[in-house]
Design an enzyme around this catalytic site. Sequence first.
Site, PDB file in Angstrom:
ATOM      1  N   LYS A 150      -2.483  -2.064  -3.204  1.00 40.18           N
ATOM      2  CA  LYS A 150      -3.522  -1.213  -2.605  1.00 40.18           C
ATOM      3  C   LYS A 150      -3.132   0.246  -2.821  1.00 40.18           C
ATOM      4  O   LYS A 150      -2.433   0.837  -2.000  1.00 40.18           O
ATOM      5  CB  LYS A 150      -3.659  -1.534  -1.117  1.00 40.18           C
ATOM      6  CG  LYS A 150      -4.642  -0.636  -0.370  1.00 40.18           C
ATOM      7  CD  LYS A 150      -5.036  -1.222   0.978  1.00 40.18           C
ATOM      8  CE  LYS A 150      -5.890  -0.272   1.780  1.00 40.18           C
ATOM      9  NZ  LYS A 150      -6.463  -0.873   2.984  1.00 40.18           N
ATOM     10  N   GLU A 210       0.826  -1.224   0.000  1.00 41.63           N
ATOM     11  CA  GLU A 210       0.000   0.000   0.000  1.00 41.63           C
ATOM     12  C   GLU A 210       0.857   1.270   0.000  1.00 41.63           C
ATOM     13  O   GLU A 210       1.251   1.754   1.054  1.00 41.63           O
ATOM     14  CB  GLU A 210      -0.922   0.005   1.230  1.00 41.63           C
ATOM     15  CG  GLU A 210      -1.813   1.244   1.275  1.00 41.63           C
ATOM     16  CD  GLU A 210      -2.729   1.313   2.500  1.00 41.63           C
ATOM     17  OE1 GLU A 210      -2.595   0.450   3.393  1.00 41.63           O
ATOM     18  OE2 GLU A 210      -3.552   2.225   2.561  1.00 41.63           O
ATOM     19  N   GLY A 234      -9.044   6.639   1.610  1.00 41.54           N
ATOM     20  CA  GLY A 234      -8.211   7.818   1.817  1.00 41.54           C
ATOM     21  C   GLY A 234      -8.887   9.058   2.365  1.00 41.54           C
ATOM     22  O   GLY A 234      -8.335  10.144   2.264  1.00 41.54           O
TER      23      GLY A 234
END
Length: 341
Positions: A217, A175, A260
């Site tokens: 990710k 990620e 996010g």
Amino acid sequence: MQDLAATAHELVGSGKGILAMDESNSTCNKRFAAVGAPETEEARRSWRELIVTTPQLADSISGVILYDETIRQQKKDGTSFVRVLSAAGIIPGIKVDMGAKPLAGRPGETVTEGLDGLRARLEEYVQMGARFAKWRAVISPAGGLPSRGCIEANAHALARYAALCQEAGLVPIVEPEVLMAGEHTLERCREATRETLHCVFNQLYDQGVILEGMILKPNMVLPGLNCPKQETLHEVAAATVASLLRVVPASVPGIAFLSGGQASELASARLNAMNVIARSASSPLPWPLAFSFARAIQQSALEIWRGQQDRVPAAQHALAHRAHCNKAALQGEYSAAIERT
Ligand code: 13P
């Protein structure tokens, strides 16, 4: 390696997505404080029990990412969360990084730590039933950042983590998050995302990570939260898909976006727009576009729960609803009508 590839496929190629509930204690406490829930270990345990016992969660969710505190916790009746998830057919995973720390000599930038002793920690998590792991790197695209030094330090750590995971039999979720906070444009996010992903895949190659046994990710390619120009759903989706096509090898089994800090419904709508593009493309995309959301699945439920036991059923309903909406987005079938169901 076949097992890793099969697990990765189950997580992101089965028409479902991943629920991240791996907030560190301090992040979890901050979110509890914002809704007036008590900032205690017992409240965190109750919240996580609410999540893992949500009826029909497994209809939309293939895997759940836990945190070190959570993987050791149980329901009130003593059943471990890992057991509850496994019994429901949901794959348990674990966040293994130790957080983003200031990067020396690079004001405003961080490097994610946690490699020291990681091999032993991974062994313990495998014993506890984890089948995949997550490590998050944070890249800021604001005000002339990111620096090449920051991108390289984080990409190197991600690749070392991913190699250790595969050695231990865990699927690494890699990620690298380019943050959306700030006034930067979509173009700036696009450049930072491409440069970061390019460097990450170089490092994964250098460290011998087998791409068929990992999951990426990433962030979506978005304008900053406070940027005056906010592109349409289609523009965001097209920029994200085109950027990923340039830098993500076809052998990666799947891409699972983080949310996010986007509003929950907007995250679903943007994910949907990407899958609409994927379905109408003249040749199919090399990887499924799935989700690995924390806030965009949990937030509405958290605002209902606020630490009150009598609100558990309503909060679970809201959580299952968001998971269901995101599942629909994987088929390009998310709509205002589904949102109202
Ligand atoms: P958000 O969806 O809230 O960005 O969280 C995803 C995640 O796992 C962050 O590391």
